[in-house]
Design a protein around this motif. Structure first.
Motif, PDB file in Angstrom:
ATOM      1  N   SER A  87       0.841  -1.205   0.000  1.00 36.83           N
ATOM      2  CA  SER A  87       0.000   0.000   0.000  1.00 36.83           C
ATOM      3  C   SER A  87       0.869   1.245   0.000  1.00 36.83           C
ATOM      4  O   SER A  87       1.848   1.338   0.754  1.00 36.83           O
ATOM      5  N   ASP A  88       0.519   2.179  -0.862  1.00 33.06           N
ATOM      6  CA  ASP A  88       1.184   3.482  -0.951  1.00 33.06           C
ATOM      7  C   ASP A  88       2.703   3.369  -1.069  1.00 33.06           C
ATOM      8  O   ASP A  88       3.450   3.999  -0.308  1.00 33.06           O
ATOM      9  N   ILE A  89       3.167   2.597  -2.037  1.00 31.28           N
ATOM     10  CA  ILE A  89       4.610   2.410  -2.206  1.00 31.28           C
ATOM     11  C   ILE A  89       5.157   3.121  -3.451  1.00 31.28           C
ATOM     12  O   ILE A  89       6.317   2.933  -3.798  1.00 31.28           O
ATOM     13  N   LEU A  90       4.325   3.950  -4.093  1.00 32.81           N
ATOM     14  CA  LEU A  90       4.753   4.578  -5.350  1.00 32.81           C
ATOM     15  C   LEU A  90       5.146   6.037  -5.174  1.00 32.81           C
ATOM     16  O   LEU A  90       4.996   6.838  -6.093  1.00 32.81           O
ATOM     17  N   LEU A  91       5.705   6.409  -4.015  1.00 35.87           N
ATOM     18  CA  LEU A  91       6.031   7.801  -3.770  1.00 35.87           C
ATOM     19  C   LEU A  91       7.257   8.257  -4.546  1.00 35.87           C
ATOM     20  O   LEU A  91       7.290   9.354  -5.093  1.00 35.87           O
ATOM     21  N   TYR A  92       8.303   7.399  -4.613  1.00 34.46           N
ATOM     22  CA  TYR A  92       9.558   7.829  -5.224  1.00 34.46           C
ATOM     23  C   TYR A  92       9.730   7.228  -6.609  1.00 34.46           C
ATOM     24  O   TYR A  92       9.927   6.029  -6.769  1.00 34.46           O
ATOM     25  N   VAL A  93       9.639   8.092  -7.608  1.00 29.46           N
ATOM     26  CA  VAL A  93       9.713   7.654  -8.999  1.00 29.46           C
ATOM     27  C   VAL A  93      11.035   6.946  -9.273  1.00 29.46           C
ATOM     28  O   VAL A  93      11.095   5.976 -10.037  1.00 29.46           O
ATOM     29  N   SER A  94      12.100   7.394  -8.642  1.00 35.59           N
ATOM     30  CA  SER A  94      13.421   6.816  -8.887  1.00 35.59           C
ATOM     31  C   SER A  94      13.507   5.358  -8.457  1.00 35.59           C
ATOM     32  O   SER A  94      14.425   4.639  -8.864  1.00 35.59           O
ATOM     33  N   ALA A  95      12.540   4.899  -7.646  1.00 32.18           N
ATOM     34  CA  ALA A  95      12.565   3.516  -7.154  1.00 32.18           C
ATOM     35  C   ALA A  95      11.739   2.569  -8.018  1.00 32.18           C
ATOM     36  O   ALA A  95      11.755   1.353  -7.791  1.00 32.18           O
ATOM     37  N   TYR A  96      11.027   3.070  -9.018  1.00 27.69           N
ATOM     38  CA  TYR A  96      10.122   2.228  -9.802  1.00 27.69           C
ATOM     39  C   TYR A  96      10.840   1.085 -10.516  1.00 27.69           C
ATOM     40  O   TYR A  96      10.381  -0.061 -10.508  1.00 27.69           O
ATOM     41  N   ASP A  97      11.955   1.386 -11.152  1.00 29.70           N
ATOM     42  CA  ASP A  97      12.687   0.340 -11.870  1.00 29.70           C
ATOM     43  C   ASP A  97      13.121  -0.778 -10.924  1.00 29.70           C
ATOM     44  O   ASP A  97      13.021  -1.966 -11.259  1.00 29.70           O
ATOM     45  N   ALA A  98      13.597  -0.399  -9.743  1.00 29.40           N
ATOM     46  CA  ALA A  98      14.044  -1.387  -8.767  1.00 29.40           C
ATOM     47  C   ALA A  98      12.875  -2.216  -8.246  1.00 29.40           C
ATOM     48  O   ALA A  98      12.995  -3.433  -8.051  1.00 29.40           O
ATOM     49  N   LEU A  99      11.723  -1.577  -8.037  1.00 31.78           N
ATOM     50  CA  LEU A  99      10.532  -2.299  -7.588  1.00 31.78           C
ATOM     51  C   LEU A  99      10.111  -3.344  -8.616  1.00 31.78           C
ATOM     52  O   LEU A  99       9.814  -4.496  -8.274  1.00 31.78           O
ATOM     53  N   VAL A 100      10.086  -2.945  -9.893  1.00 30.99           N
ATOM     54  CA  VAL A 100       9.712  -3.883 -10.956  1.00 30.99           C
ATOM     55  C   VAL A 100      10.709  -5.038 -11.018  1.00 30.99           C
ATOM     56  O   VAL A 100      10.330  -6.198 -11.223  1.00 30.99           O
ATOM     57  N   LYS A 101      11.973  -4.754 -10.807  1.00 33.45           N
ATOM     58  CA  LYS A 101      12.996  -5.802 -10.812  1.00 33.45           C
ATOM     59  C   LYS A 101      12.731  -6.829  -9.713  1.00 33.45           C
ATOM     60  O   LYS A 101      12.829  -8.046  -9.943  1.00 33.45           O
ATOM     61  N   THR A 102      12.385  -6.352  -8.523  1.00 34.13           N
ATOM     62  CA  THR A 102      12.062  -7.275  -7.422  1.00 34.13           C
ATOM     63  C   THR A 102      10.807  -8.081  -7.735  1.00 34.13           C
ATOM     64  O   THR A 102      10.749  -9.292  -7.494  1.00 34.13           O
ATOM     65  N   LEU A 103       9.784  -7.420  -8.295  1.00 37.51           N
ATOM     66  CA  LEU A 103       8.555  -8.137  -8.652  1.00 37.51           C
ATOM     67  C   LEU A 103       8.824  -9.220  -9.694  1.00 37.51           C
ATOM     68  O   LEU A 103       8.300 -10.338  -9.603  1.00 37.51           O
ATOM     69  N   LEU A 104       9.637  -8.908 -10.690  1.00 40.92           N
ATOM     70  CA  LEU A 104       9.972  -9.895 -11.723  1.00 40.92           C
ATOM     71  C   LEU A 104      10.658 -11.115 -11.113  1.00 40.92           C
ATOM     72  O   LEU A 104      10.370 -12.253 -11.488  1.00 40.92           O
ATOM     73  N   GLU A 105      11.559 -10.881 -10.172  1.00 42.76           N
ATOM     74  CA  GLU A 105      12.251 -12.007  -9.541  1.00 42.76           C
ATOM     75  C   GLU A 105      11.277 -12.861  -8.745  1.00 42.76           C
ATOM     76  O   GLU A 105      11.321 -14.095  -8.800  1.00 42.76           O
ATOM     77  N   LEU A 106      10.370 -12.222  -8.017  1.00 43.05           N
ATOM     78  CA  LEU A 106       9.397 -12.971  -7.223  1.00 43.05           C
ATOM     79  C   LEU A 106       8.440 -13.759  -8.114  1.00 43.05           C
ATOM     80  O   LEU A 106       8.124 -14.916  -7.847  1.00 43.05           O
ATOM     81  N   PHE A 107       7.984 -13.136  -9.202  1.00 42.85           N
ATOM     82  CA  PHE A 107       7.053 -13.822 -10.100  1.00 42.85           C
ATOM     83  C   PHE A 107       7.737 -14.946 -10.877  1.00 42.85           C
ATOM     84  O   PHE A 107       7.079 -15.896 -11.290  1.00 42.85           O
ATOM     85  N   SER A 108       9.034 -14.856 -11.068  1.00 40.14           N
ATOM     86  CA  SER A 108       9.743 -15.923 -11.777  1.00 40.14           C
ATOM     87  C   SER A 108       9.786 -17.200 -10.938  1.00 40.14           C
ATOM     88  O   SER A 108       9.931 -18.300 -11.475  1.00 40.14           O
ATOM     89  N   GLN A 109       9.615 -17.062  -9.628  1.00 42.19           N
ATOM     90  CA  GLN A 109       9.631 -18.219  -8.748  1.00 42.19           C
ATOM     91  C   GLN A 109       8.266 -18.880  -8.628  1.00 42.19           C
ATOM     92  O   GLN A 109       8.162 -20.048  -8.279  1.00 42.19           O
ATOM     93  N   GLU A 110       7.202 -18.120  -8.904  1.00 45.08           N
ATOM     94  CA  GLU A 110       5.841 -18.641  -8.745  1.00 45.08           C
ATOM     95  C   GLU A 110       4.924 -17.964  -9.749  1.00 45.08           C
ATOM     96  O   GLU A 110       4.527 -16.817  -9.594  1.00 45.08           O
ATOM     97  N   GLN A 111       4.554 -18.695 -10.796  1.00 44.14           N
ATOM     98  CA  GLN A 111       3.796 -18.124 -11.898  1.00 44.14           C
ATOM     99  C   GLN A 111       2.368 -17.748 -11.523  1.00 44.14           C
ATOM    100  O   GLN A 111       1.751 -16.882 -12.144  1.00 44.14           O
ATOM    101  N   ASP A 112       1.795 -18.392 -10.511  1.00 42.76           N
ATOM    102  CA  ASP A 112       0.410 -18.118 -10.124  1.00 42.76           C
ATOM    103  C   ASP A 112       0.300 -16.996  -9.095  1.00 42.76           C
ATOM    104  O   ASP A 112      -0.777 -16.771  -8.534  1.00 42.76           O
ATOM    105  N   LEU A 113       1.380 -16.318  -8.839  1.00 43.08           N
ATOM    106  CA  LEU A 113       1.415 -15.243  -7.862  1.00 43.08           C
ATOM    107  C   LEU A 113       0.505 -14.080  -8.277  1.00 43.08           C
ATOM    108  O   LEU A 113       0.339 -13.800  -9.465  1.00 43.08           O
ATOM    109  N   VAL A 114      -0.092 -13.413  -7.286  1.00 45.58           N
ATOM    110  CA  VAL A 114      -0.947 -12.246  -7.525  1.00 45.58           C
ATOM    111  C   VAL A 114      -0.403 -11.084  -6.706  1.00 45.58           C
ATOM    112  O   VAL A 114       0.010 -11.260  -5.552  1.00 45.58           O
TER     113      VAL A 114
END
Length: 274
Positions: free
Chosen positions: A221-248
């Motif tokens: 919740s409310d984690i999109l305050l710093y634009v400079s962190a968006y690329d890093a956030l997406v990178k973490t999400l990609l790594e997590l989703f690569s481990q579990e395809q049914d993740l939401v």
């Protein structure tokens, strides 16, 4: 990816700060943001408040300042919890009659990104199967909103976030798993992964023996305050989703900014559907 906006209408938008220094007019850089006076010392202040969430009163310690904005309860928490803890029709009747509440969804194993004070995880833990003597089998699983929880936030210099999450769980009657006598405890404090987005989730999870942990749902919740962190956030999400395809991924973002559109462009480019 599931995103939960505040309303169906366009929310008011603000300009996003590009860095922390914008909050400190006398600072020359983000590294100066935690300094108070010429000696570079900063006296941290805090207060403990009562926060009402889905029928429960929680005690939450909030700091006056944190370098990554992880010091307070943010508005999106309330919207997200209302969504995660939505009850089946008649759930209110079950509560009044003393019968188990039936939730619309069991979110399975939950990871919270950007835990901050821990308030969302604490309330969710109160409806968690891992803190009950009942097994989360198919028949009973909707008596719980989730099966277990892992919290996570930035790897800050002094470990303030992790310590504050632990403290807030404890003052709400959750216990350390090291304690043998649970007494009247609300349950165990969930594991916490200290992780700065984009630095390798598996490396961070390995530090607490959770590198092989599988999740069903990521919440934030409310984690999109710093634009400079968006690329890093997406990178973490990609790594997590690569481990579990049914993740939401379920996210609420009340603190909306014009620049938030960049995040959604990035997740679309990365192959997410929302």
């Amino acid at each position: 990816m599931v995103l939960t906006p505040t309303t169906k209408h366009e929310a008011a938008q603000i300009d996003a700060p590009l860095g922390l220094a914008s909050f400190f007019p006398d600072s020359d850089s983000e590294n100066d943001a935690d300094k108070n006076g010429s000696d570079g010392e900063f006296d941290q202040c805090f207060e403990t408040q009562t926060v009402e969430l889905r029928g429960e009163s929680l005690l939450i310690r909030q700091y006056a300042f944190h370098s990554h904005n992880a010091n307070r309860v943010w508005p999106g928490t309330f919207n997200l919890l209302n969504y995660l803890l939505e009850e089946k029709e008649g759930g209110g009747e079950s509560r009044s009659e003393g019968r188990p509440i039936t939730y619309k969804t069991n979110w399975g194993s939950v990871l919270e990104l950007g835990t901050a004070t821990g308030v969302l995880a604490i309330r969710l833990a109160m409806a968690c199967a891992s803190n009950s003597n009942l097994l989360p089998d198919e028949e009973k699983k909707l008596n719980f909103a989730c099966n277990d929880i892992v919290t996570s936030d930035v790897d800050d210099e002094y470990g303030e976030v992790q310590e504050n999450v632990r403290y807030n769980f404890e003052i709400n009657n959750f216990h350390s798993k090291a304690l043998e006598d649970e007494g009247d405890s609300s349950g165990g404090i969930p594991p916490h992964v200290t992780h700065t987005w984009g630095t390798g989730w598996r490396n961070s999870a390995t530090q607490c023996d959770l590198e092989n942990k599988k999740f069903d749902t990521i919440v934030a919740s409310d984690i999109l305050l710093y634009v400079s962190a968006y690329d890093a956030l997406v990178k973490t999400l990609l790594e997590l989703f690569s481990q579990e395809q049914d993740l939401v991924f379920v996210m609420s973002w009340n603190r909306r900014m014009k620049e938030s559109a960049k995040f959604f462009e990035l997740i679309e480019r990365a192959g997410f559907i929302w």
